[in-house]
Design a protein around this motif. Structure first.
Motif, PDB file in Angstrom:
ATOM      1  N   LEU A  69       0.849  -1.197   0.000  1.00  0.00           N
ATOM      2  CA  LEU A  69       0.000   0.000   0.000  1.00  0.00           C
ATOM      3  C   LEU A  69       0.878   1.239   0.000  1.00  0.00           C
ATOM      4  O   LEU A  69       1.841   1.327   0.770  1.00  0.00           O
ATOM      5  N   SER A  70       0.562   2.183  -0.866  1.00  0.00           N
ATOM      6  CA  SER A  70       1.314   3.434  -0.943  1.00  0.00           C
ATOM      7  C   SER A  70       0.329   4.590  -1.062  1.00  0.00           C
ATOM      8  O   SER A  70      -0.595   4.545  -1.879  1.00  0.00           O
ATOM      9  N   LEU A  71       0.528   5.611  -0.252  1.00  0.00           N
ATOM     10  CA  LEU A  71      -0.264   6.833  -0.328  1.00  0.00           C
ATOM     11  C   LEU A  71       0.682   7.989  -0.643  1.00  0.00           C
ATOM     12  O   LEU A  71       1.740   8.110  -0.019  1.00  0.00           O
ATOM     13  N   ARG A  72       0.279   8.836  -1.588  1.00  0.00           N
ATOM     14  CA  ARG A  72       1.120   9.951  -1.998  1.00  0.00           C
ATOM     15  C   ARG A  72       0.294  11.236  -2.083  1.00  0.00           C
ATOM     16  O   ARG A  72      -0.750  11.273  -2.741  1.00  0.00           O
ATOM     17  N   ALA A 110     -12.597  -1.270   0.110  1.00  0.00           N
ATOM     18  CA  ALA A 110     -11.357  -1.552   0.832  1.00  0.00           C
ATOM     19  C   ALA A 110     -11.233  -3.050   1.093  1.00  0.00           C
ATOM     20  O   ALA A 110     -10.164  -3.640   0.911  1.00  0.00           O
ATOM     21  N   HIS A 111     -12.330  -3.658   1.518  1.00  0.00           N
ATOM     22  CA  HIS A 111     -12.320  -5.099   1.789  1.00  0.00           C
ATOM     23  C   HIS A 111     -11.983  -5.878   0.523  1.00  0.00           C
ATOM     24  O   HIS A 111     -11.210  -6.835   0.547  1.00  0.00           O
ATOM     25  N   ALA A 112     -12.566  -5.462  -0.600  1.00  0.00           N
ATOM     26  CA  ALA A 112     -12.312  -6.144  -1.869  1.00  0.00           C
ATOM     27  C   ALA A 112     -10.846  -6.018  -2.291  1.00  0.00           C
ATOM     28  O   ALA A 112     -10.301  -6.923  -2.940  1.00  0.00           O
ATOM     29  N   LEU A 113     -10.201  -4.923  -1.907  1.00  0.00           N
ATOM     30  CA  LEU A 113      -8.784  -4.717  -2.227  1.00  0.00           C
ATOM     31  C   LEU A 113      -7.854  -5.459  -1.276  1.00  0.00           C
ATOM     32  O   LEU A 113      -6.647  -5.515  -1.506  1.00  0.00           O
ATOM     33  N   GLY A 114      -8.418  -6.004  -0.189  1.00  0.00           N
ATOM     34  CA  GLY A 114      -7.595  -6.707   0.780  1.00  0.00           C
ATOM     35  C   GLY A 114      -7.141  -5.848   1.932  1.00  0.00           C
ATOM     36  O   GLY A 114      -6.088  -6.096   2.525  1.00  0.00           O
ATOM     37  N   VAL A 134      -5.144  -2.611   9.360  1.00  0.00           N
ATOM     38  CA  VAL A 134      -5.005  -1.333  10.069  1.00  0.00           C
ATOM     39  C   VAL A 134      -5.578  -1.505  11.471  1.00  0.00           C
ATOM     40  O   VAL A 134      -6.733  -1.913  11.626  1.00  0.00           O
ATOM     41  N   LEU A 135      -4.779  -1.205  12.491  1.00  0.00           N
ATOM     42  CA  LEU A 135      -5.190  -1.341  13.882  1.00  0.00           C
ATOM     43  C   LEU A 135      -5.162   0.022  14.541  1.00  0.00           C
ATOM     44  O   LEU A 135      -4.101   0.638  14.669  1.00  0.00           O
ATOM     45  N   ASP A 136      -6.325   0.508  14.955  1.00  0.00           N
ATOM     46  CA  ASP A 136      -6.462   1.832  15.550  1.00  0.00           C
ATOM     47  C   ASP A 136      -6.460   1.722  17.069  1.00  0.00           C
ATOM     48  O   ASP A 136      -7.443   1.276  17.666  1.00  0.00           O
ATOM     49  N   GLU A 137      -5.351   2.084  17.696  1.00  0.00           N
ATOM     50  CA  GLU A 137      -5.188   2.055  19.157  1.00  0.00           C
ATOM     51  C   GLU A 137      -5.597   0.706  19.754  1.00  0.00           C
ATOM     52  O   GLU A 137      -6.444   0.626  20.645  1.00  0.00           O
ATOM     53  N   PRO A 138      -4.997  -0.398  19.303  1.00  0.00           N
ATOM     54  CA  PRO A 138      -5.443  -1.716  19.758  1.00  0.00           C
ATOM     55  C   PRO A 138      -5.146  -2.029  21.217  1.00  0.00           C
ATOM     56  O   PRO A 138      -5.749  -2.958  21.772  1.00  0.00           O
ATOM     57  N   VAL A 198      -7.739   5.015   4.344  1.00  0.00           N
ATOM     58  CA  VAL A 198      -7.285   3.683   3.944  1.00  0.00           C
ATOM     59  C   VAL A 198      -8.432   2.686   4.013  1.00  0.00           C
ATOM     60  O   VAL A 198      -8.572   1.807   3.150  1.00  0.00           O
ATOM     61  N   ALA A 199      -9.298   2.840   5.028  1.00  0.00           N
ATOM     62  CA  ALA A 199     -10.402   1.909   5.240  1.00  0.00           C
ATOM     63  C   ALA A 199     -11.603   2.176   4.338  1.00  0.00           C
ATOM     64  O   ALA A 199     -12.563   1.400   4.346  1.00  0.00           O
ATOM     65  N   GLY A 200     -11.565   3.269   3.572  1.00  0.00           N
ATOM     66  CA  GLY A 200     -12.681   3.583   2.688  1.00  0.00           C
ATOM     67  C   GLY A 200     -13.824   4.311   3.362  1.00  0.00           C
ATOM     68  O   GLY A 200     -14.858   4.555   2.741  1.00  0.00           O
ATOM     69  N   VAL A 201     -13.650   4.675   4.631  1.00  0.00           N
ATOM     70  CA  VAL A 201     -14.700   5.402   5.353  1.00  0.00           C
ATOM     71  C   VAL A 201     -14.747   6.859   4.910  1.00  0.00           C
ATOM     72  O   VAL A 201     -15.813   7.466   4.810  1.00  0.00           O
TER      73      VAL A 201
END
Length: 260
Positions: free
Chosen positions: A10-13, A81-85, A181-185, A55-58
Motif C-alpha cells: 500500500l502506498s499513499l502519496r 477496501a475489503h475487496a482490495l484486501g 489497520v489497527l487503531d489504538e489496539p 485507507v479503510a474507505g470510510v
C-alpha cells in the motif's frame, strides 16, 4: 522472517483531506510493505485516524494517490477496501456481546452448506449454516495468532478486553487481507492483555500482512514496529527505523521540536 519487499503493498502519496474548515491532512505520504509493521504516531488531532479512515474507505481524500502493488486504486467505500484486501479494526471493535466467538467472527459472512433431502442431495432442499466449518476455521485463525481464548464457543460477554481485541483482529483475517489497520489496539488494556495483543501484531507480520499500527503508546510502538511515521498537524514530520531511533528523537518530531 522474510523482509519487506521493495514494492509497497500500500502506498499513499500527497493525500489531502479537509474536514469542514480544518485541513486534517496536507500532502501526506505513507508506504507499508508485506511482513512489516508501520506505526503511525502523533499528538491528538495529528491526522492519524483521518488517514486510517481513508485507507479503510470510510473517508475519501480530496486529492492524492493511493496505490496497491504500484497500481493506482480508489477506495470509495469500506466494501471497496475489503475487496482490495484492506481490513481495519477501529477502537469500538463493533462486536456483539450476545454472540460467541464464532458468531462474532462470521457475523454477516456465515459459511453455508446445501441441505440434503431424504433422497440425497437436492437443490430444492435449500442451504443451512455450516457450524462445523466455521468452528474449524475459527480455531485455525485463533491458532495462527497464538490466541489464549479457551474455546471458539465462549460467549463474548465473558471475555476480557484483551481477548475481545483478539476476536476483532481474528475477524479481519477471514477475508485473507493483505493490509491490516489497527487503531489504538492496546488502549485501556492491562499490561498482560497488552502483551497478548502485541504478540498478535507480531503474528500478523509473520503471516505476511502489511500492518499499520496507530498508537499513542511509544513503549508498544517500539516493541513491535519496524518503522515509525510521525504526523504533526496533518503533515509528515519524521520517518524512523524503530530499532535505531531513540525515544527522544521520536518525541521531538511529535511535539514539533524537530521538523521533517
Amino acid at each position: 522472517m522474510t523482509g519487506p519487499s521493495r514494492v509497497p503493498v500500500l502506498s499513499l502519496r500527497g493525500i489531502h483531506k479537509s474536514l469542514g474548515h480544518v485541513e486534517a491532512l496536507t500532502d501526506v505520504d505513507l508506504d507499508v510493505h508485506a511482513h512489516e509493521v508501520v506505526a503511525l504516531v502523533g499528538d491528538n488531532a495529528a491526522g492519524k485516524s483521518t488517514l486510517a479512515k481513508i485507507v479503510a474507505g470510510v473517508l475519501q481524500p480530496d486529492a492524492g494517490l493511493i496505490e496497491m502493488d504500484g497500481q493506482p486504486v480508489t477506495v470509495p467505500s469500506a466494501a471497496a477496501a475489503h475487496a482490495l484486501g484492506i481490513a481495519t479494526v477501529f477502537q469500538d471493535l463493533a462486536l456483539c456481546d450476545n454472540l460467541d466467538v464464532v458468531g462474532n467472527l462470521f457475523l454477516g459472512r456465515e459459511l453455508l452448506r446445501r441441505r440434503r433431502s431424504w433422497f440425497g442431495r437436492d437443490s430444492r432442499a435449500g442451504v443451512a449454516v455450516d457450524d462445523a466449518a466455521m468452528e474449524d476455521e475459527a480455531r485455525e485463525i485463533l491458532a495462527s495468532l497464538t490466541s489464549r481464548i479457551p474455546s471458539v464457543r465462549t460467549p463474548l460477554r465473558v471475555l476480557s478486553a484483551g481477548q475481545r481485541q483478539t476476536v476483532a483482529i481474528a475477524r479481519t483475517l477471514l477475508g485473507r487481507p493483505r493490509v491490516v489497520v489497527l487503531d489504538e489496539p492496546t488502549a485501556s488494556l492491562s499490561v498482560a492483555q497488552t502483551a497478548e495483543v502485541l504478540t498478535h501484531i507480531e503474528s500478523l507480520r509473520e503471516l505476511g500482512h502489511a500492518v499499520i499500527l496507530i498508537s499513542h503508546n511509544m513503549t508498544d510502538v517500539r516493541a513491535v514496529a519496524d518503522r515509525i511515521e510521525v504526523l504533526r498537524h496533518g503533515r509528515n514530520n519524521g520517518s524512523f527505523f524503530a530499532a535505531r531511533a531513540s525515544y527522544e528523537e521520536i518525541l521531538a518530531a511529535i511535539t514539533g521540536a524537530t521538523t521533517a
